[in-house]
Design a protein around this motif. Structure first.
Motif, PDB file in Angstrom:
ATOM      1  N   TYR A 245       0.844  -1.187   0.000  1.00 58.62           N
ATOM      2  CA  TYR A 245       0.000   0.000   0.000  1.00 58.62           C
ATOM      3  C   TYR A 245       0.883   1.241   0.000  1.00 58.62           C
ATOM      4  N   VAL A 246       0.477   2.220  -0.795  1.00 56.92           N
ATOM      5  CA  VAL A 246       1.184   3.494  -0.861  1.00 56.92           C
ATOM      6  C   VAL A 246       0.620   4.399   0.227  1.00 56.92           C
ATOM      7  N   THR A 247       1.473   4.845   1.123  1.00 58.32           N
ATOM      8  CA  THR A 247       1.034   5.678   2.242  1.00 58.32           C
ATOM      9  C   THR A 247       1.772   7.010   2.209  1.00 58.32           C
ATOM     10  N   ASP A 248       1.344   7.918   3.066  1.00 62.88           N
ATOM     11  CA  ASP A 248       2.042   9.203   3.140  1.00 62.88           C
ATOM     12  C   ASP A 248       2.902   9.282   4.391  1.00 62.88           C
ATOM     13  N   GLY A 249       3.226   8.095   4.947  1.00 59.97           N
ATOM     14  CA  GLY A 249       3.979   8.087   6.195  1.00 59.97           C
ATOM     15  C   GLY A 249       3.104   8.536   7.338  1.00 59.97           C
ATOM     16  N   ASN A 250       3.721   8.971   8.426  1.00 58.61           N
ATOM     17  CA  ASN A 250       2.980   9.417   9.604  1.00 58.61           C
ATOM     18  C   ASN A 250       2.010   8.327  10.038  1.00 58.61           C
ATOM     19  N   SER A 251       0.724   8.617  10.091  1.00 58.28           N
ATOM     20  CA  SER A 251      -0.270   7.621  10.492  1.00 58.28           C
ATOM     21  C   SER A 251      -0.514   6.667   9.333  1.00 58.28           C
ATOM     22  N   SER A 266       5.114   5.820  10.463  1.00 58.67           N
ATOM     23  CA  SER A 266       6.401   5.674   9.801  1.00 58.67           C
ATOM     24  C   SER A 266       6.785   6.973   9.131  1.00 58.67           C
ATOM     25  N   ASP A 267       8.071   7.103   8.799  1.00 57.97           N
ATOM     26  CA  ASP A 267       8.533   8.250   8.030  1.00 57.97           C
ATOM     27  C   ASP A 267       8.783   7.882   6.573  1.00 57.97           C
ATOM     28  N   MET A 296       6.564  -1.701   7.329  1.00 57.66           N
ATOM     29  CA  MET A 296       6.640  -0.303   6.915  1.00 57.66           C
ATOM     30  C   MET A 296       8.015  -0.006   6.341  1.00 57.66           C
ATOM     31  N   GLN A 297       8.037   0.558   5.139  1.00 57.57           N
ATOM     32  CA  GLN A 297       9.284   0.764   4.410  1.00 57.57           C
ATOM     33  C   GLN A 297       9.027   1.731   3.258  1.00 57.57           C
ATOM     34  N   THR A 298      10.095   2.134   2.559  1.00 64.08           N
ATOM     35  CA  THR A 298       9.916   2.771   1.257  1.00 64.08           C
ATOM     36  C   THR A 298       9.443   1.704   0.274  1.00 64.08           C
ATOM     37  N   LEU A 299       8.682   2.106  -0.722  1.00 60.13           N
ATOM     38  CA  LEU A 299       8.076   1.148  -1.647  1.00 60.13           C
ATOM     39  C   LEU A 299       9.118   0.195  -2.228  1.00 60.13           C
ATOM     40  N   PRO A 300       8.783  -1.099  -2.338  1.00 58.06           N
ATOM     41  CA  PRO A 300       9.734  -2.086  -2.870  1.00 58.06           C
ATOM     42  C   PRO A 300      10.184  -1.752  -4.290  1.00 58.06           C
ATOM     43  N   THR A 322      12.530   5.586  11.108  1.00 57.85           N
ATOM     44  CA  THR A 322      11.895   5.109  12.342  1.00 57.85           C
ATOM     45  C   THR A 322      10.480   4.600  12.060  1.00 57.85           C
ATOM     46  N   ASN A 323      10.196   3.410  12.566  1.00 56.64           N
ATOM     47  CA  ASN A 323       8.843   2.842  12.551  1.00 56.64           C
ATOM     48  C   ASN A 323       8.320   2.788  13.981  1.00 56.64           C
ATOM     49  N   SER A 324       7.027   3.123  14.156  1.00 56.44           N
ATOM     50  CA  SER A 324       6.430   3.169  15.497  1.00 56.44           C
ATOM     51  C   SER A 324       5.177   2.311  15.550  1.00 56.44           C
TER      52      SER A 324
END
Length: 331
Positions: A245-251, A266-267, A296-300, A322-324
């Motif tokens: 899934y493509v996210t904008d980080g944060n929540s 995530s950032d 949680m990561q940058t897109l593969p 950082t992942n939370s």
């Protein structure tokens, strides 16, 4: 906050240590020096301990199980298509370990090392140097992984690295969650703050296309895993989730049962989810899932797709991701 250390086993004639961080609410985070593994996430509810993640109580299972349970994976989490990439006009060919492709940095990735480790204040810090001669990525990479637990029950995992040459860096924790009281995960509800997923080919390598979520992949509102799998099967006949899934980080996402939730932040811009049963291969084959990986990561395969994000680590520069994961009890 209390941090303890004890021997957990041996890997290649080296001791493997288990660290446990415990806060005043008796929430515990346990970490192994082997693969900088998140070994357990245990919460205390009304005097009863409950584990939120898939884990093993012996080192041999971590070594022999192919699902990378709780391990730090990298240098690059996920797949790199054709096990190759271009950096400063030079093409790097790496030894494939997933058909023609590379997954989780290859057979000499982060997940196969026993880290040096120490307690620093109320945190657990793990160190290892990964040599270019071993994994064939450019540059020798110094990695530091830091685990912490807050008084408010938030786990943070930070990944810091420097390299002797420009290289790639996109690690994550390959952790599997089940926050229900059941052995299976079908009643766990999932919500993901995403409108888009990556299109992949038959070998699960991203094609470069980003697609809007359809009903089978839509977690914008809470949905149980059982309902999500039904929707997925009705839409395209698939029987598992193994998707980005493509996210904008944060929540990024939230998972919950009727008793507890975990919030993910995530950032970086990607979340891979994977329905699995790492502890019982036969049940996994029968689609009897007991957990969901939340990576949680940058897109593969970002190095091969311009719009997927930047995973380049410049020479002699430091970067930290950082992942939370924040636990909350529902009263």
């Amino acid at each position: 906050m209390e941090v303890t250390k004890k021997k957990f086993g041996e890997y290649k004639s080296e001791p493997v240590y288990l660290y446990t961080i415990e806060n005043d609410q008796k929430t515990r985070v346990s970490v192994l020096s082997y693969a900088a593994t998140w070994q357990n996430f245990e919460v205390n509810e009304n005097g009863i301990n409950h584990s939120l993640i898939t884990h093993f109580n012996n080192l041999d299972d971590y070594i022999k199980t192919p699902y990378q349970v709780g391990k730090t994976v990298g240098r690059v989490a996920g797949r790199i298509g054709n096990a190759s990439f271009k950096l400063d006009n030079e093409i790097y060919e790496l030894p494939p370990n997933d058909g023609d492709n590379l997954i989780h940095g290859g057979n000499n990735g982060f997940q196969n090392a026993n880290f040096s480790s120490e307690i620093v204040g109320d945190k657990v810090v793990l160190f290892h140097k990964f040599l270019s001669s071993d994994d064939k990525f450019p540059g020798d990479l110094e990695l530091k992984v830091t685990y912490s637990l807050s008084p408010e029950n938030e786990v943070k995992i930070s990944y810091s690295a420097t390299s002797t040459a420009k290289t790639l860096f996109n690690p994550t924790c390959h952790v599997y969650f089940n926050v229900t009281d059941n052995e299976d995960v079908f009643g766990q509800e999932v919500q993901i703050n995403s409108d888009a997923i990556l299109k992949v080919d038959a070998n699960k390598v991203p094609t470069g296309k980003i697609l809007p979520v359809t009903n089978g992949y839509n977690f914008k509102k809470f949905k149980t895993i059982a309902k999500a799998l039904d929707d997925l099967k009705s839409e395209n006949g698939k029987l598992e989730f193994d998707d980005t899934y493509v996210t904008d980080g944060n929540s990024v996402a939230t998972i919950k049962s009727n008793k507890r939730t975990v919030d993910f932040s995530s950032d970086r811009n990607g979340l891979v989810i994977f329905t699995a049963n790492p502890t019982d291969p036969q049940k996994a084959d029968n689609r009897e899932y007991n957990s969901v990986a939340m990576e949680m990561q940058t897109l593969p395969d970002a190095i091969n797709h311009e719009k997927f994000g930047n995973i380049i680590l410049p020479k002699n520069k430091s970067v930290t991701y950082t992942n939370s994961y924040k636990y909350r009890q529902i009263n």
